[in-house]
Scaffold this motif. Structure first.
Motif, PDB file in Angstrom:
ATOM      1  N   LYS A  38       0.814  -1.226   0.000  1.00  0.00           N
ATOM      2  CA  LYS A  38       0.000   0.000   0.000  1.00  0.00           C
ATOM      3  C   LYS A  38       0.844   1.270   0.000  1.00  0.00           C
ATOM      4  O   LYS A  38       0.384   2.313  -0.483  1.00  0.00           O
ATOM      5  N   LEU A  39       2.057   1.216   0.528  1.00  0.00           N
ATOM      6  CA  LEU A  39       2.911   2.395   0.467  1.00  0.00           C
ATOM      7  C   LEU A  39       3.213   2.762  -0.980  1.00  0.00           C
ATOM      8  O   LEU A  39       3.475   3.929  -1.286  1.00  0.00           O
ATOM      9  N   GLY A  40       3.169   1.775  -1.855  1.00  0.00           N
ATOM     10  CA  GLY A  40       3.340   2.029  -3.278  1.00  0.00           C
ATOM     11  C   GLY A  40       2.036   2.351  -3.969  1.00  0.00           C
ATOM     12  O   GLY A  40       1.907   3.377  -4.641  1.00  0.00           O
ATOM     13  N   THR A  41       1.032   1.489  -3.798  1.00  0.00           N
ATOM     14  CA  THR A  41      -0.223   1.654  -4.544  1.00  0.00           C
ATOM     15  C   THR A  41      -1.037   2.857  -4.085  1.00  0.00           C
ATOM     16  O   THR A  41      -1.703   3.505  -4.899  1.00  0.00           O
ATOM     17  N   LEU A  42      -0.989   3.179  -2.801  1.00  0.00           N
ATOM     18  CA  LEU A  42      -1.795   4.286  -2.282  1.00  0.00           C
ATOM     19  C   LEU A  42      -0.998   5.564  -2.042  1.00  0.00           C
ATOM     20  O   LEU A  42      -1.549   6.656  -2.126  1.00  0.00           O
ATOM     21  N   ASP A  73       2.399   0.428   6.641  1.00  0.00           N
ATOM     22  CA  ASP A  73       1.448  -0.470   5.967  1.00  0.00           C
ATOM     23  C   ASP A  73       1.528  -1.848   6.596  1.00  0.00           C
ATOM     24  O   ASP A  73       2.544  -2.538   6.462  1.00  0.00           O
ATOM     25  N   ALA A  74       0.455  -2.232   7.272  1.00  0.00           N
ATOM     26  CA  ALA A  74       0.397  -3.561   7.895  1.00  0.00           C
ATOM     27  C   ALA A  74      -0.463  -4.478   7.033  1.00  0.00           C
ATOM     28  O   ALA A  74      -1.687  -4.450   7.105  1.00  0.00           O
ATOM     29  N   GLN A  75       0.192  -5.287   6.188  1.00  0.00           N
ATOM     30  CA  GLN A  75      -0.557  -6.281   5.423  1.00  0.00           C
ATOM     31  C   GLN A  75      -0.961  -7.445   6.327  1.00  0.00           C
ATOM     32  O   GLN A  75      -1.991  -8.084   6.116  1.00  0.00           O
ATOM     33  N   MET A  77       1.367   8.636  18.193  1.00  0.00           N
ATOM     34  CA  MET A  77      -0.038   8.709  17.770  1.00  0.00           C
ATOM     35  C   MET A  77      -0.163   8.155  16.363  1.00  0.00           C
ATOM     36  O   MET A  77       0.793   8.163  15.585  1.00  0.00           O
ATOM     37  N   TRP A  78      -1.361   7.653  16.070  1.00  0.00           N
ATOM     38  CA  TRP A  78      -1.663   7.085  14.757  1.00  0.00           C
ATOM     39  C   TRP A  78      -2.864   7.796  14.144  1.00  0.00           C
ATOM     40  O   TRP A  78      -3.851   8.077  14.821  1.00  0.00           O
ATOM     41  N   TYR A  79      -2.774   8.056  12.840  1.00  0.00           N
ATOM     42  CA  TYR A  79      -3.919   8.526  12.049  1.00  0.00           C
ATOM     43  C   TYR A  79      -4.196   7.468  10.994  1.00  0.00           C
ATOM     44  O   TYR A  79      -3.298   7.096  10.231  1.00  0.00           O
ATOM     45  N   ILE A  80      -5.420   6.958  10.951  1.00  0.00           N
ATOM     46  CA  ILE A  80      -5.764   5.884  10.008  1.00  0.00           C
ATOM     47  C   ILE A  80      -6.017   6.481   8.627  1.00  0.00           C
ATOM     48  O   ILE A  80      -6.966   7.241   8.416  1.00  0.00           O
ATOM     49  N   MET A  81      -5.165   6.129   7.654  1.00  0.00           N
ATOM     50  CA  MET A  81      -5.307   6.619   6.291  1.00  0.00           C
ATOM     51  C   MET A  81      -6.131   5.681   5.423  1.00  0.00           C
ATOM     52  O   MET A  81      -6.779   6.113   4.463  1.00  0.00           O
ATOM     53  N   ASP A  82      -6.115   4.392   5.742  1.00  0.00           N
ATOM     54  CA  ASP A  82      -6.872   3.400   4.983  1.00  0.00           C
ATOM     55  C   ASP A  82      -7.019   2.163   5.855  1.00  0.00           C
ATOM     56  O   ASP A  82      -6.094   1.824   6.609  1.00  0.00           O
ATOM     57  N   ALA A  83      -8.176   1.520   5.763  1.00  0.00           N
ATOM     58  CA  ALA A  83      -8.407   0.310   6.559  1.00  0.00           C
ATOM     59  C   ALA A  83      -9.336  -0.631   5.809  1.00  0.00           C
ATOM     60  O   ALA A  83     -10.379  -0.216   5.292  1.00  0.00           O
ATOM     61  N   ASP A  84      -8.950  -1.898   5.733  1.00  0.00           N
ATOM     62  CA  ASP A  84      -9.823  -2.910   5.158  1.00  0.00           C
ATOM     63  C   ASP A  84     -11.047  -3.103   6.054  1.00  0.00           C
ATOM     64  O   ASP A  84     -11.059  -2.723   7.226  1.00  0.00           O
ATOM     65  N   ASN A  85     -12.084  -3.695   5.491  1.00  0.00           N
ATOM     66  CA  ASN A  85     -13.270  -3.999   6.286  1.00  0.00           C
ATOM     67  C   ASN A  85     -12.888  -4.877   7.480  1.00  0.00           C
ATOM     68  O   ASN A  85     -12.116  -5.826   7.338  1.00  0.00           O
ATOM     69  N   ASP A  86     -13.423  -4.523   8.647  1.00  0.00           N
ATOM     70  CA  ASP A  86     -13.217  -5.285   9.892  1.00  0.00           C
ATOM     71  C   ASP A  86     -11.780  -5.227  10.403  1.00  0.00           C
ATOM     72  O   ASP A  86     -11.399  -6.025  11.271  1.00  0.00           O
ATOM     73  N   ALA A  87     -10.966  -4.300   9.898  1.00  0.00           N
ATOM     74  CA  ALA A  87      -9.603  -4.160  10.410  1.00  0.00           C
ATOM     75  C   ALA A  87      -9.641  -3.662  11.853  1.00  0.00           C
ATOM     76  O   ALA A  87     -10.509  -2.866  12.240  1.00  0.00           O
ATOM     77  N   GLY A 114      -4.272  -5.018   7.384  1.00  0.00           N
ATOM     78  CA  GLY A 114      -5.142  -4.242   6.511  1.00  0.00           C
ATOM     79  C   GLY A 114      -5.243  -2.777   6.858  1.00  0.00           C
ATOM     80  O   GLY A 114      -6.175  -2.100   6.407  1.00  0.00           O
ATOM     81  N   ILE A 115      -4.287  -2.246   7.628  1.00  0.00           N
ATOM     82  CA  ILE A 115      -4.350  -0.853   8.069  1.00  0.00           C
ATOM     83  C   ILE A 115      -3.123  -0.084   7.581  1.00  0.00           C
ATOM     84  O   ILE A 115      -1.995  -0.547   7.709  1.00  0.00           O
ATOM     85  N   LEU A 116      -3.372   1.101   7.032  1.00  0.00           N
ATOM     86  CA  LEU A 116      -2.316   2.031   6.626  1.00  0.00           C
ATOM     87  C   LEU A 116      -2.415   3.252   7.531  1.00  0.00           C
ATOM     88  O   LEU A 116      -3.480   3.860   7.647  1.00  0.00           O
ATOM     89  N   ILE A 117      -1.320   3.598   8.203  1.00  0.00           N
ATOM     90  CA  ILE A 117      -1.373   4.707   9.144  1.00  0.00           C
ATOM     91  C   ILE A 117      -0.270   5.713   8.903  1.00  0.00           C
ATOM     92  O   ILE A 117       0.779   5.406   8.334  1.00  0.00           O
TER      93      ILE A 117
END
Length: 322
Positions: free
Chosen positions: A21-25, A93-95, A121-131, A183-186
């Motif tokens: 995700k660091l690449g794709t997003l 990016d936590a796959q 601190m963490w800011y959620i930039m992207d999260a899969d369903n149910d992450a 499934g979380i990008l922070i």
């Protein structure tokens, strides 16, 4: 001196749990499919950031601070931290699930490792369903209960799980047990420290087939055993204003959503300013120059700055100072 807004080359880190995700997003150039971290701004020994723009291109952050300590950091920041840059900025990016871990506070880290502690601190930039994130315990526990759970492989039964969505933010004080789920990008803001006590890793093995090191004994005196529901960050969503998020002894973070230009007088701030672009694109200008950054990029505005102009039609930023 021409201390314009400084952009740095990202330092990419391969991790057992990393992904793409660091690449794709975020547009990073990845060498493989296991890149878990992009260190955007770092003074950590062995991983010092290097300037990527303007007349200082190729200069390390530590060399800049050595030449211009108060101008880069601010007088009060320099007096407090010396020439060590006090914040580490990352995208993560936590796959797969990260290990369950915690970090020592300043006193313990100084005593054991001659290091700062680690509040983050963490800011959620992207999260899969149910992450999910793991943050703290679901109930108050004792030291004895914790130690017994490690022996019995039941630690996960004691933990608090948080479903997450894009835009959520969390404050993780030193000593709080935690883990980033799959499934979380922070975007992560933390004290400059790489001291991590890994306490559980799902019995995973590394590329050589070895179980990863655990820090069971070190963790016992470092952990916060109280429940402490103090981690979810509430913040405003106002447009074209700085919305306060976190104000702790180690950093201050604001959320900014832009659809027009904003100008700030920072002549009395006595600190550098960091901008992490979490969506869109923005031109950042100070008294000495400007640079455009897009989602997934970070800029350091030196403390010598008197005025900052943010020029954007649509952008979201995290603004960090000391």
């Amino acid at each position: 001196m021409n201390l314009y807004p400084l952009k740095f080359y990202p330092i990419l880190k391969e991790r057992l749990w990393g992904g793409t995700k660091l690449g794709t997003l975020l547009g990073k150039e990845l060498e493989n499919d296991l890149i878990g971290e992009s260190w955007e701004l770092s003074g950590v020994t062995g991983d010092v950031s290097i300037v990527a723009n303007g007349s200082f291109v190729g200069t390390t952050l530590t060399d800049l601070i050595d030449q211009f300590p108060e101008e880069i950091l601010g007088k009060s920041v320099f007096e407090r931290f010396g020439k060590e840059f006090p914040i580490l900025i990352k995208f993560i990016d936590a796959q797969k699930d990260l290990s369950i871990q915690l970090h020592p506070n300043d006193d313990l880290a100084r005593k054991r490792h001659n290091s700062f502690g680690k509040t983050e601190m963490w800011y959620i930039m992207d999260a899969d369903n149910d992450a999910e994130l793991i943050i703290g315990f679901k109930d108050d526990i004792t030291r004895e209960t914790y130690v017994e759970s490690l022996k019995n492989d039941t630690l996960t039964d004691l933990l608090n799980y948080e479903n997450v969505s894009e835009g959520d933010a969390y404050f993780i004080s030193a000593g709080k047990i935690h883990a980033i789920g799959a499934g979380i990008l922070i975007a992560e803001i933390q004290q400059t420290s790489d001291q991590t006590y890994r306490v559980y890793d799902y019995n995973r093995k590394d590329a050589q087939g070895n179980l990863r090191e655990l820090h069971t004994e070190l963790s016992v005196d470092a952990i916060s055993y109280d429940k402490q529901d103090d981690f979810k960050v509430s913040y405003g969503q106002g447009t074209n204003v700085s919305n306060p998020m976190v104000n702790c002894p180690y950093f201050k973070t604001n959320f900014i959503s832009l659809n027009k230009n904003m100008q700030f007088d920072v002549s009395d701030q006595d600190s550098f300013t960091i901008y992490m672009c979490i969506d869109g694109e923005v031109l950042i200008e100070n008294d000495f120059g400007s640079i455009s950054i897009r989602k997934g990029e970070t800029v350091l505005v030196p403390a010598i700055t008197n005025h900052i102009l943010l020029n954007a039609k649509q952008a979201k930023l995290l603004e960090i100072t000391i």
